[in-house]
Design a protein around this motif. Structure first.
Motif, PDB file in Angstrom:
ATOM      1  N   GLY A  31       0.841  -1.257   0.093  1.00  0.00           N
ATOM      2  CA  GLY A  31       0.033   0.044   0.061  1.00  0.00           C
ATOM      3  C   GLY A  31       0.974   1.385   0.053  1.00  0.00           C
ATOM      4  N   ALA A  86      -3.221   3.599   2.824  1.00  0.00           N
ATOM      5  CA  ALA A  86      -4.367   3.254   2.029  1.00  0.00           C
ATOM      6  C   ALA A  86      -3.627   2.054   1.155  1.00  0.00           C
ATOM      7  CB  ALA A  86      -4.619   4.404   1.221  1.00  0.00           C
ATOM      8  N   THR A  87      -4.669   1.045   1.009  1.00  0.00           N
ATOM      9  CA  THR A  87      -4.688   0.054   0.123  1.00  0.00           C
ATOM     10  C   THR A  87      -5.770  -0.096  -0.686  1.00  0.00           C
ATOM     11  OG1 THR A  87      -3.390  -1.220   2.086  1.00  0.00           O
ATOM     12  CG2 THR A  87      -3.934  -2.725   0.258  1.00  0.00           C
ATOM     13  N   THR A  88      -5.557  -0.469  -1.900  1.00  0.00           N
ATOM     14  CA  THR A  88      -6.490  -0.500  -2.908  1.00  0.00           C
ATOM     15  C   THR A  88      -6.339  -1.957  -3.585  1.00  0.00           C
ATOM     16  OG1 THR A  88      -6.745   1.770  -3.408  1.00  0.00           O
ATOM     17  CG2 THR A  88      -7.699   0.566  -4.840  1.00  0.00           C
ATOM     18  N   SER A 104     -11.055  -0.117  -1.168  1.00  0.00           N
ATOM     19  CA  SER A 104      -9.911   0.826  -0.400  1.00  0.00           C
ATOM     20  C   SER A 104     -10.083   0.655   0.938  1.00  0.00           C
ATOM     21  CB  SER A 104      -9.686   2.219  -0.950  1.00  0.00           C
ATOM     22  OG  SER A 104      -9.431   2.171  -2.111  1.00  0.00           O
ATOM     23  N   SER A 106      -8.344   2.012   4.570  1.00  0.00           N
ATOM     24  CA  SER A 106      -7.502   3.210   5.177  1.00  0.00           C
ATOM     25  C   SER A 106      -7.438   2.949   6.568  1.00  0.00           C
ATOM     26  CB  SER A 106      -7.734   4.349   4.855  1.00  0.00           C
ATOM     27  OG  SER A 106      -7.827   4.609   3.162  1.00  0.00           O
TER      28      SER A 106
END
Length: 116
Positions: A31, A86-88, A104, A106
């Protein structure tokens, strides 16, 4: 593990001319970390910044040339900094009728600081 801003307690009075190092642990290694800040100066002049770094880096130095563009803080709430991971992740298969889809996640921390 959620992202933890590890030097949060040491970041209180930010010397704009010196830059500010931010460190963290945890978070999704694939991320991104978003480091942002806002300073409210005299006559309600407001300035802000927004930087991104890979979670896997573990630290980021907000350079002095970025911080010197902020007004020095004034008043009771002169400024704040936020560190967010944040990871998508793409959703597969893509739901019918959409070209693409993702979710996503967060996590983060925020605190009041003084920009000097």
């Amino acid at each position: 593990a959620p992202l933890a801003w590890t030097n949060l307690n040491a970041v209180n009075n930010v010397a704009r001319a010196s830059g500010q190092n931010i460190t963290w642990s945890g978070g999704d290694p694939s991320g991104m970390v978003i480091i942002s800040g806002t300073s409210i100066g005299a006559n309600n002049v407001v300035g802000g910044f927004f930087c991104m770094e890979r979670v896997s880096a573990g630290s980021f130095n907000v350079p002095s040339y970025v911080l010197l563009n902020l007004p020095p803080s004034s008043g009771q709430v002169g400024g704040f900094m936020t560190v967010v991971s944040a990871t998508t992740t793409p959703i597969t298969p893509t739901p019918s009728g959409l070209d693409s889809a993702s979710v996503s996640i967060s996590t983060g921390s925020s605190k009041t600081v003084t920009f000097q």
